[in-house]
Enzyme design. Structure first.
Site, PDB file in Angstrom:
ATOM      1  N   ALA A  69       0.922  -1.201  -0.168  1.00  0.00           N
ATOM      2  CA  ALA A  69      -0.164  -0.147   0.006  1.00  0.00           C
ATOM      3  C   ALA A  69       1.186   1.249  -0.001  1.00  0.00           C
ATOM      4  O   ALA A  69       1.640   1.351   0.277  1.00  0.00           O
ATOM      5  CB  ALA A  69      -0.535   0.415   1.272  1.00  0.00           C
ATOM      6  N   GLY A 114       0.283  -4.670   0.232  1.00  0.00           N
ATOM      7  CA  GLY A 114      -0.751  -5.118  -1.045  1.00  0.00           C
ATOM      8  C   GLY A 114      -0.882  -5.358  -2.484  1.00  0.00           C
ATOM      9  O   GLY A 114      -1.181  -6.109  -3.352  1.00  0.00           O
ATOM     10  N   GLU A 117      -0.928 -10.021  -1.702  1.00  0.00           N
ATOM     11  CA  GLU A 117      -2.315  -9.736  -2.106  1.00  0.00           C
ATOM     12  C   GLU A 117      -2.602  -9.669  -3.276  1.00  0.00           C
ATOM     13  O   GLU A 117      -3.633 -10.337  -4.305  1.00  0.00           O
ATOM     14  CB  GLU A 117      -3.151  -8.423  -0.749  1.00  0.00           C
ATOM     15  CG  GLU A 117      -3.116  -8.722   0.065  1.00  0.00           C
ATOM     16  CD  GLU A 117      -3.738  -7.959   1.126  1.00  0.00           C
ATOM     17  OE1 GLU A 117      -4.804  -7.977   1.572  1.00  0.00           O
ATOM     18  OE2 GLU A 117      -3.655  -6.553   0.831  1.00  0.00           O
ATOM     19  N   GLU A 137       1.715  -5.771   7.709  1.00  0.00           N
ATOM     20  CA  GLU A 137       0.967  -4.924   7.728  1.00  0.00           C
ATOM     21  C   GLU A 137       1.041  -5.078   9.847  1.00  0.00           C
ATOM     22  O   GLU A 137       0.627  -3.624   9.563  1.00  0.00           O
ATOM     23  CB  GLU A 137      -1.067  -5.511   7.404  1.00  0.00           C
ATOM     24  CG  GLU A 137      -0.981  -5.223   5.874  1.00  0.00           C
ATOM     25  CD  GLU A 137      -0.106  -5.895   5.039  1.00  0.00           C
ATOM     26  OE1 GLU A 137      -1.191  -5.882   3.668  1.00  0.00           O
ATOM     27  OE2 GLU A 137       0.388  -6.521   6.133  1.00  0.00           O
TER      28      GLU A 137
END
Length: 260
Positions: A69, A114, A117, A137
């Protein structure tokens, strides 16, 4: 391919039915709004073309697939904007996971947060020797919120998933292969390896391949009896409305099937 979402994501057809999507947002392909919009634009283009069978996602930045992110963005937004940003990340991953084509993440470098992901939302993952995978995270007081807590256990099991997420460690490529986080490991170029993977799947019926993915995914979401019933329904649908008639006829006639 207008404006190319600030040129941070580009895409091209490299062979019939195969689109390569390249991310280039220095320094580390942080999944900010421009990159997420670019991924949506690439999928829009694939939908418009209507003939994409496989999408390969790769990075043009050495050492990084996607670092996760956009933390700088997160540091400057309020709760409402945080929700909107998370929704955009999840929308990209969910759209990729349910796309009418197969997808391969070609990773050689860091795929963290991310970025992992995004890779897990793809149908398959190919890694180079420099691939490193993690969901760190918890180090910033969050959890993997773009599908990570759901997709990682389905790939590697509960215990390994908890190990990876609770320690926030980076999983090297060889371990990622051994636990099922990646599907192929190459010593060479990851894009070439991904294209070779595509070559192995070439000639099969895409509707049948997509049905395989759906039924395998259902095995993780439903009791055995319900999953078996879903399998029967998928098989029947392929026979009645898919490409099974052409495949069966071609087999009998000893020729290659003319799948769409």
């Amino acid at each position: 391919m207008a404006d190319r979402a600030e040129q941070v994501v580009t895409w091209e057809t490299v062979q019939p039915g195969v689109t390569v999507v390249t991310a280039l947002r220095p320094p580390a392909n942080a999944l900010g709004i421009p990159l997420l919009d670019g991924l949506h634009a690439a999928m829009d283009a694939a939908d418009a073309a209507g003939d994409v069978k496989v999408m390969i996602i790769v990075s043009a930045i050495p050492g990084f697939f996607a670092a996760g992110a956009d933390i700088k963005h997160l540091s400057s937004i309020d709760a409402e904007s945080f929700t909107a940003y998370g929704d955009k990340m999840r929308a990209v991953n969910d759209r990729l996971a349910t796309a009418p084509y197969l997808s391969i993440a070609a990773v050689d470098g860091l795929a963290l947060g991310g970025g992992l992901e995004l890779a897990m939302a793809c149908t398959l993952r190919v890694s180079g020797p420099g691939g490193k995978f993690g969901l760190p995270e918890v180090k910033i007081g969050l959890i993997p919120g773009a599908g990570g807590t759901q997709r990682l256990p389905r790939l590697v099991g509960r215990g390994r998933a908890l190990d990876i997420m609770l320690t926030a460690r980076q999983v090297p490529a060889d371990e990622a292969l051994s636990i099922g986080l990646v599907d192929r490991l190459t010593d060479g170029d990851v894009l070439e390896a991904a294209l070779a993977f595509v070559g192995e799947m070439k000639g099969a019926s895409l509707p049948a391949q997509r049905a395989v993915v759906r039924t395998v995914d259902a095995a993780f979401d439903t009791p055995l009896e319900e999953g078996a019933a879903y399998e029967v329904a998928q098989e029947q649908s392929l026979f009645e409305d898919g490409e099974a008639a052409e495949g069966i006829t071609a087999f009998v006639e000893k020729r290659r099937p003319n799948f769409r």
